[in-house]
Design a protein around this motif. Structure first.
Motif, PDB file in Angstrom:
ATOM      1  N   LEU A  31       0.817  -1.208   0.000  1.00  0.00           N
ATOM      2  CA  LEU A  31       0.000   0.000   0.000  1.00  0.00           C
ATOM      3  C   LEU A  31       0.854   1.264   0.000  1.00  0.00           C
ATOM      4  O   LEU A  31       0.493   2.265  -0.629  1.00  0.00           O
ATOM      5  CB  LEU A  31      -0.947  -0.015   1.198  1.00  0.00           C
ATOM      6  CG  LEU A  31      -2.116  -1.001   1.075  1.00  0.00           C
ATOM      7  CD1 LEU A  31      -2.870  -1.097   2.391  1.00  0.00           C
ATOM      8  CD2 LEU A  31      -3.066  -0.610  -0.058  1.00  0.00           C
ATOM      9  N   SER A  32       1.989   1.258   0.674  1.00  0.00           N
ATOM     10  CA  SER A  32       2.861   2.436   0.644  1.00  0.00           C
ATOM     11  C   SER A  32       3.413   2.652  -0.754  1.00  0.00           C
ATOM     12  O   SER A  32       3.547   3.798  -1.214  1.00  0.00           O
ATOM     13  CB  SER A  32       3.989   2.302   1.666  1.00  0.00           C
ATOM     14  OG  SER A  32       4.799   1.172   1.385  1.00  0.00           O
ATOM     15  N   ALA A  33       3.719   1.556  -1.459  1.00  0.00           N
ATOM     16  CA  ALA A  33       4.170   1.693  -2.845  1.00  0.00           C
ATOM     17  C   ALA A  33       3.057   2.247  -3.723  1.00  0.00           C
ATOM     18  O   ALA A  33       3.317   3.032  -4.646  1.00  0.00           O
ATOM     19  CB  ALA A  33       4.643   0.342  -3.376  1.00  0.00           C
ATOM     20  N   THR A  34       1.814   1.867  -3.455  1.00  0.00           N
ATOM     21  CA  THR A  34       0.682   2.382  -4.228  1.00  0.00           C
ATOM     22  C   THR A  34       0.597   3.893  -4.108  1.00  0.00           C
ATOM     23  O   THR A  34       0.383   4.598  -5.102  1.00  0.00           O
ATOM     24  CB  THR A  34      -0.634   1.739  -3.749  1.00  0.00           C
ATOM     25  OG1 THR A  34      -0.565   0.330  -3.980  1.00  0.00           O
ATOM     26  CG2 THR A  34      -1.824   2.323  -4.481  1.00  0.00           C
ATOM     27  N   ARG A  35       0.763   4.393  -2.900  1.00  0.00           N
ATOM     28  CA  ARG A  35       0.763   5.858  -2.713  1.00  0.00           C
ATOM     29  C   ARG A  35       1.821   6.502  -3.601  1.00  0.00           C
ATOM     30  O   ARG A  35       1.551   7.472  -4.341  1.00  0.00           O
ATOM     31  CB  ARG A  35       1.048   6.182  -1.250  1.00  0.00           C
ATOM     32  CG  ARG A  35       1.197   7.670  -0.933  1.00  0.00           C
ATOM     33  CD  ARG A  35       1.950   7.852   0.362  1.00  0.00           C
ATOM     34  NE  ARG A  35       3.298   7.287   0.294  1.00  0.00           N
ATOM     35  CZ  ARG A  35       3.985   6.837   1.341  1.00  0.00           C
ATOM     36  NH1 ARG A  35       3.450   6.869   2.546  1.00  0.00           N
ATOM     37  NH2 ARG A  35       5.206   6.355   1.175  1.00  0.00           N
ATOM     38  N   ASP A  36       3.031   5.974  -3.583  1.00  0.00           N
ATOM     39  CA  ASP A  36       4.117   6.560  -4.369  1.00  0.00           C
ATOM     40  C   ASP A  36       3.887   6.379  -5.862  1.00  0.00           C
ATOM     41  O   ASP A  36       4.218   7.262  -6.665  1.00  0.00           O
ATOM     42  CB  ASP A  36       5.447   5.928  -3.966  1.00  0.00           C
ATOM     43  CG  ASP A  36       5.819   6.218  -2.516  1.00  0.00           C
ATOM     44  OD1 ASP A  36       5.312   7.216  -1.961  1.00  0.00           O
ATOM     45  OD2 ASP A  36       6.605   5.436  -1.936  1.00  0.00           O
ATOM     46  N   LEU A  37       3.302   5.246  -6.248  1.00  0.00           N
ATOM     47  CA  LEU A  37       3.022   5.017  -7.661  1.00  0.00           C
ATOM     48  C   LEU A  37       1.993   6.012  -8.193  1.00  0.00           C
ATOM     49  O   LEU A  37       2.137   6.520  -9.311  1.00  0.00           O
ATOM     50  CB  LEU A  37       2.521   3.587  -7.869  1.00  0.00           C
ATOM     51  CG  LEU A  37       3.587   2.484  -7.819  1.00  0.00           C
ATOM     52  CD1 LEU A  37       2.924   1.117  -7.701  1.00  0.00           C
ATOM     53  CD2 LEU A  37       4.480   2.546  -9.056  1.00  0.00           C
ATOM     54  N   VAL A  38       0.962   6.296  -7.414  1.00  0.00           N
ATOM     55  CA  VAL A  38      -0.044   7.258  -7.860  1.00  0.00           C
ATOM     56  C   VAL A  38       0.575   8.637  -8.064  1.00  0.00           C
ATOM     57  O   VAL A  38       0.309   9.321  -9.061  1.00  0.00           O
ATOM     58  CB  VAL A  38      -1.220   7.325  -6.867  1.00  0.00           C
ATOM     59  CG1 VAL A  38      -2.142   8.504  -7.186  1.00  0.00           C
ATOM     60  CG2 VAL A  38      -2.015   6.022  -6.911  1.00  0.00           C
ATOM     61  N   LEU A  39       1.429   9.041  -7.156  1.00  0.00           N
ATOM     62  CA  LEU A  39       2.094  10.334  -7.309  1.00  0.00           C
ATOM     63  C   LEU A  39       3.005  10.328  -8.530  1.00  0.00           C
ATOM     64  O   LEU A  39       3.123  11.342  -9.244  1.00  0.00           O
ATOM     65  CB  LEU A  39       2.872  10.670  -6.043  1.00  0.00           C
ATOM     66  CG  LEU A  39       2.016  10.824  -4.772  1.00  0.00           C
ATOM     67  CD1 LEU A  39       2.904  11.069  -3.557  1.00  0.00           C
ATOM     68  CD2 LEU A  39       0.994  11.941  -4.923  1.00  0.00           C
ATOM     69  N   SER A  40       3.639   9.191  -8.805  1.00  0.00           N
ATOM     70  CA  SER A  40       4.468   9.070 -10.003  1.00  0.00           C
ATOM     71  C   SER A  40       3.620   9.138 -11.268  1.00  0.00           C
ATOM     72  O   SER A  40       4.015   9.767 -12.261  1.00  0.00           O
ATOM     73  CB  SER A  40       5.246   7.748  -9.981  1.00  0.00           C
ATOM     74  OG  SER A  40       6.173   7.719  -8.921  1.00  0.00           O
ATOM     75  N   LEU A  41       2.464   8.502 -11.245  1.00  0.00           N
ATOM     76  CA  LEU A  41       1.569   8.551 -12.400  1.00  0.00           C
ATOM     77  C   LEU A  41       1.068   9.968 -12.654  1.00  0.00           C
ATOM     78  O   LEU A  41       0.926  10.393 -13.810  1.00  0.00           O
ATOM     79  CB  LEU A  41       0.389   7.601 -12.173  1.00  0.00           C
ATOM     80  CG  LEU A  41       0.733   6.109 -12.204  1.00  0.00           C
ATOM     81  CD1 LEU A  41      -0.432   5.280 -11.677  1.00  0.00           C
ATOM     82  CD2 LEU A  41       1.116   5.662 -13.609  1.00  0.00           C
ATOM     83  N   GLU A  42       0.818  10.703 -11.590  1.00  0.00           N
ATOM     84  CA  GLU A  42       0.409  12.102 -11.757  1.00  0.00           C
ATOM     85  C   GLU A  42       1.525  12.906 -12.413  1.00  0.00           C
ATOM     86  O   GLU A  42       1.275  13.703 -13.332  1.00  0.00           O
ATOM     87  CB  GLU A  42       0.013  12.710 -10.417  1.00  0.00           C
ATOM     88  CG  GLU A  42      -0.493  14.141 -10.540  1.00  0.00           C
ATOM     89  CD  GLU A  42      -1.043  14.684  -9.248  1.00  0.00           C
ATOM     90  OE1 GLU A  42      -1.882  15.601  -9.298  1.00  0.00           O
ATOM     91  OE2 GLU A  42      -0.623  14.203  -8.171  1.00  0.00           O
ATOM     92  N   ARG A  43       2.744  12.707 -11.966  1.00  0.00           N
ATOM     93  CA  ARG A  43       3.876  13.403 -12.591  1.00  0.00           C
ATOM     94  C   ARG A  43       4.030  13.019 -14.059  1.00  0.00           C
ATOM     95  O   ARG A  43       4.461  13.823 -14.885  1.00  0.00           O
ATOM     96  CB  ARG A  43       5.174  13.107 -11.832  1.00  0.00           C
ATOM     97  CG  ARG A  43       5.263  13.731 -10.452  1.00  0.00           C
ATOM     98  CD  ARG A  43       6.672  13.658  -9.892  1.00  0.00           C
ATOM     99  NE  ARG A  43       7.118  12.288  -9.688  1.00  0.00           N
ATOM    100  CZ  ARG A  43       6.946  11.598  -8.570  1.00  0.00           C
ATOM    101  NH1 ARG A  43       6.311  12.164  -7.540  1.00  0.00           N
ATOM    102  NH2 ARG A  43       7.395  10.364  -8.447  1.00  0.00           N
ATOM    103  N   ALA A  44       3.669  11.775 -14.377  1.00  0.00           N
ATOM    104  CA  ALA A  44       3.802  11.295 -15.750  1.00  0.00           C
ATOM    105  C   ALA A  44       2.736  11.858 -16.683  1.00  0.00           C
ATOM    106  O   ALA A  44       2.869  11.738 -17.905  1.00  0.00           O
ATOM    107  CB  ALA A  44       3.732   9.772 -15.769  1.00  0.00           C
ATOM    108  N   GLY A  45       1.682  12.449 -16.117  1.00  0.00           N
ATOM    109  CA  GLY A  45       0.655  13.048 -16.959  1.00  0.00           C
ATOM    110  C   GLY A  45      -0.729  12.466 -16.792  1.00  0.00           C
ATOM    111  O   GLY A  45      -1.628  12.760 -17.592  1.00  0.00           O
ATOM    112  N   ALA A  46      -0.961  11.653 -15.755  1.00  0.00           N
ATOM    113  CA  ALA A  46      -2.298  11.114 -15.512  1.00  0.00           C
ATOM    114  C   ALA A  46      -3.279  12.245 -15.228  1.00  0.00           C
ATOM    115  O   ALA A  46      -2.960  13.204 -14.516  1.00  0.00           O
ATOM    116  CB  ALA A  46      -2.269  10.137 -14.344  1.00  0.00           C
TER     117      ALA A  46
END
Length: 291
Positions: A31-46
């Motif tokens: 779940l902690s990785a999910t938090r970081d992945l979502v923020l990464s996806l936002e940076r990527a242009g989600a």
């Protein structure tokens, strides 16, 4: 009800752009990785993100997403944990978040409690894969008051059912691109464009396409006629392969950026985006679009 989904599509419409909507399974690998992945996806242009609540029997999903759900469950993911993760994401992001779930995990928590907690932590919408439109359960009204309920429509959905779905639609329509389960495919779906055109004659809610879109080229093809493109299995497959890597988020961000660029460079081509108005008329309540 949160307005983040509507506001996002409104701003995209003004800009003449289409939405890139990545999907990941919450809790995979943690779940902690999910938090970081979502923020990464936002940076990527989600533009929006779908978080899958892991379930032990995900019938609409292929092997890739099934494996992700099982990994998440083994890692200890729960509905409560997913909601806590959304609360953590909200500390650094206002990205619209839709929870993609089967009904059983929410029934176990209780629909009213889920609706209350989801609204409190900042969830914007929910897509209940296996709940037919006509089914009215205790607590469902609370969920629909507090969250935007996203509905599915498929190429095999009969005309009368499409009309009912259009009347019930809010947020955006999830247009299932092809028959079968989720999974990586070699070609962009051919049936989806006809489905999008059909639904645009019935309502003005944005029509987004998912199931089987795997590459930037496929994403660009779909974005030329749809209001948004959902990419799931291609991301989930890579999370499964790279889950133990220290640079998991960087790898996913790099891959997702290429997908986002595919969607965004296709914006403004092909079928015009749907005007953003609420559909008129009474909202219908009839069966599941994939039945």
């Amino acid at each position: 009800m949160s307005g983040r989904i509507a506001e996002k599509f409104r701003s995209l419409s003004v800009e003449g752009r289409r939405a890139f909507i990545p999907y990941v399974t919450a809790g995979d690998p943690t779940l902690s990785a999910t938090r970081d992945l979502v923020l990464s996806l936002e940076r990527a242009g989600a533009d929006l993100v779908e978080l899958g609540i892991p379930f032990s029997d995900p019938l609409a999903d292929g092997e890739v997403n099934q494996a992700a759900a099982h990994r998440a469950l083994r890692a200890g993911a729960t509905v409560e944990g997913v909601l806590e993760t959304v609360a953590e994401i909200r500390k650094g992001s206002s990205l619209p978040i839709v929870l993609f779930s089967y009904l059983n995990p929410l029934l176990r928590m209780g629909l009213e409690r889920f609706a209350s907690e989801a609204s409190r932590v900042g969830v914007d919408g929910v897509l209940l894969v296996d709940l037919p439109l006509e089914e009215r359960l205790p607590g469902l009204e609370s969920l629909e008051r507090g969250l935007t309920r996203i509905h599915l429509v498929a190429p095999t959905t009969a005309p009368a059912r499409r009309q009912a779905i259009a009347q019930a639609a809010e947020g955006f329509l999830y247009c299932v691109a092809r028959l079968g389960t989720t999974g990586v495919r070699d070609e962009a779906p051919a049936e989806a464009e006809d489905l999008v055109r059909s639904m645009r004659t019935l309502c003005t809610v944005p029509a987004c396409v998912g199931f089987g879109i795997s590459t930037p080229e496929q994403a660009a093809t779909v974005a030329a006629y749809a209001d948004g493109v959902v990419v799931g299995s291609a991301l989930v497959e890579r999370i499964g392969a790279w889950g133990a890597a220290a640079d998991l988020c960087e790898r996913i961000e790099h891959f997702a950026r290429r997908l986002a660029e595919g969607v965004h460079r296709a914006s403004g081509k092909g079928v015009p985006a749907a005007p953003l108005r609420e559909p008129a008329g009474e909202r219908g309540r009839v069966g599941h679009p994939c039945a």
